[in-house]
Design an enzyme around this catalytic site. Sequence first.
Site, mmCIF file in Angstrom:
data_model
loop_
_atom_site.group_PDB
_atom_site.id
_atom_site.type_symbol
_atom_site.label_atom_id
_atom_site.label_comp_id
_atom_site.label_asym_id
_atom_site.label_seq_id
_atom_site.Cartn_x
_atom_site.Cartn_y
_atom_site.Cartn_z
ATOM 1 N N GLY A 60 0.830 -1.204 0.000
ATOM 2 C CA GLY A 60 0.000 0.000 0.000
ATOM 3 C C GLY A 60 0.862 1.250 0.000
ATOM 4 O O GLY A 60 1.977 1.242 0.533
ATOM 5 N N GLN A 65 2.518 9.940 1.380
ATOM 6 C CA GLN A 65 3.872 9.374 1.422
ATOM 7 C C GLN A 65 4.750 9.817 0.257
ATOM 8 O O GLN A 65 5.955 9.622 0.288
ATOM 9 C CB GLN A 65 3.790 7.842 1.456
ATOM 10 C CG GLN A 65 3.137 7.328 2.727
ATOM 11 C CD GLN A 65 3.059 5.822 2.706
ATOM 12 O OE1 GLN A 65 2.094 5.245 2.214
ATOM 13 N NE2 GLN A 65 4.103 5.169 3.209
ATOM 14 N N CYS A 110 5.811 0.058 7.234
ATOM 15 C CA CYS A 110 5.402 1.189 6.406
ATOM 16 C C CYS A 110 6.601 1.649 5.579
ATOM 17 O O CYS A 110 7.717 1.701 6.099
ATOM 18 C CB CYS A 110 4.917 2.302 7.330
ATOM 19 S SG CYS A 110 4.389 3.790 6.473
ATOM 20 N N LEU A 111 6.342 1.985 4.337
ATOM 21 C CA LEU A 111 7.428 2.442 3.463
ATOM 22 C C LEU A 111 8.023 3.768 3.943
ATOM 23 O O LEU A 111 9.125 4.137 3.543
ATOM 24 C CB LEU A 111 6.918 2.585 2.021
ATOM 25 C CG LEU A 111 6.556 1.279 1.322
ATOM 26 C CD1 LEU A 111 5.827 1.558 0.014
ATOM 27 C CD2 LEU A 111 7.802 0.428 1.060
ATOM 28 N N HIS A 153 -4.742 0.945 7.255
ATOM 29 C CA HIS A 153 -3.403 1.561 7.394
ATOM 30 C C HIS A 153 -3.270 2.748 6.433
ATOM 31 O O HIS A 153 -2.803 3.825 6.822
ATOM 32 C CB HIS A 153 -2.338 0.491 7.111
ATOM 33 C CG HIS A 153 -0.924 0.987 7.130
ATOM 34 N ND1 HIS A 153 0.030 0.529 8.023
ATOM 35 C CD2 HIS A 153 -0.280 1.890 6.350
ATOM 36 C CE1 HIS A 153 1.182 1.150 7.792
ATOM 37 N NE2 HIS A 153 1.035 1.973 6.775
ATOM 38 N N GLU A 154 -3.701 2.550 5.194
ATOM 39 C CA GLU A 154 -3.563 3.621 4.189
ATOM 40 C C GLU A 154 -4.527 4.771 4.465
ATOM 41 O O GLU A 154 -4.162 5.938 4.315
ATOM 42 C CB GLU A 154 -3.784 3.062 2.784
ATOM 43 C CG GLU A 154 -2.776 1.999 2.355
ATOM 44 C CD GLU A 154 -1.334 2.360 2.635
ATOM 45 O OE1 GLU A 154 -0.951 3.538 2.449
ATOM 46 O OE2 GLU A 154 -0.570 1.476 3.053
ATOM 47 N N HIS A 157 -3.101 7.102 6.880
ATOM 48 C CA HIS A 157 -2.132 8.059 6.309
ATOM 49 C C HIS A 157 -2.831 9.331 5.836
ATOM 50 O O HIS A 157 -2.329 10.436 6.027
ATOM 51 C CB HIS A 157 -1.388 7.446 5.116
ATOM 52 C CG HIS A 157 -0.208 6.604 5.498
ATOM 53 N ND1 HIS A 157 0.832 7.080 6.266
ATOM 54 C CD2 HIS A 157 0.116 5.319 5.196
ATOM 55 C CE1 HIS A 157 1.741 6.116 6.426
ATOM 56 N NE2 HIS A 157 1.326 5.035 5.787
HETATM 57 NI NI NI Z 1 2.336 3.234 5.689
#
Ligand code: NI
Length: 185
Positions: A60, A65, A110-111, A153-154, A157
């Site tokens: 995701g 991000q 998480c990225l 999760h997304e 963000h």
């Molecule tokens: Ni994330």
Amino acid sequence: MILMDDIIREGHPTLRTKAEEVKFPLSDETRQLAEDMLQYLINSQDPEMAEKYNLRSGIGLAANQVNSLQRMFALHLQDDAGEQLSFVAINPKIVSHSVENTYLSAGEGCLSVDRNVPGYVPRHARITVKFKTIDGEEKKMRLKGLSAIAFQHELDHLNGIMFYDRINEKNPFADIPESIPYERD
Ligand code: NI
């Protein structure tokens, strides 16, 4: 093409800022960004592409991000039935959710977070969601398991929330009430 250097990391204020509703029809820039976000995930899960471009694997990616405050994120993963889910969700909403909770037994990653943060992140086990596609089509879906967890999760963000905000600070592995853990293989 989105590369690791395009992904902002924790500490950047955009990750703590609420993203704004996206207007339709999409501008060319927004459409391109949406497509690039999904392509990043696809590339990151392709061993050859990941190695060539040094991509960290992800399922995701939210617009925050990549430093854009638009309410949209990409998901690319296999759901629990083994089916490939691959879409960009624009102006996503959770319309209802189960009483039952879940959490990834191995914790979340998480990225935008270059460290391991141990602990359980409570999530709704099942959610019904609504969002618009890149073409402005309204979608309604029921998600469970990993796809439900990733969607939440997304969506966090887009509201400036990081997964570790939801970990119990005093006891990261405290029991999550009314929950069944999700084991990812
Ligand atoms: Ni994330």
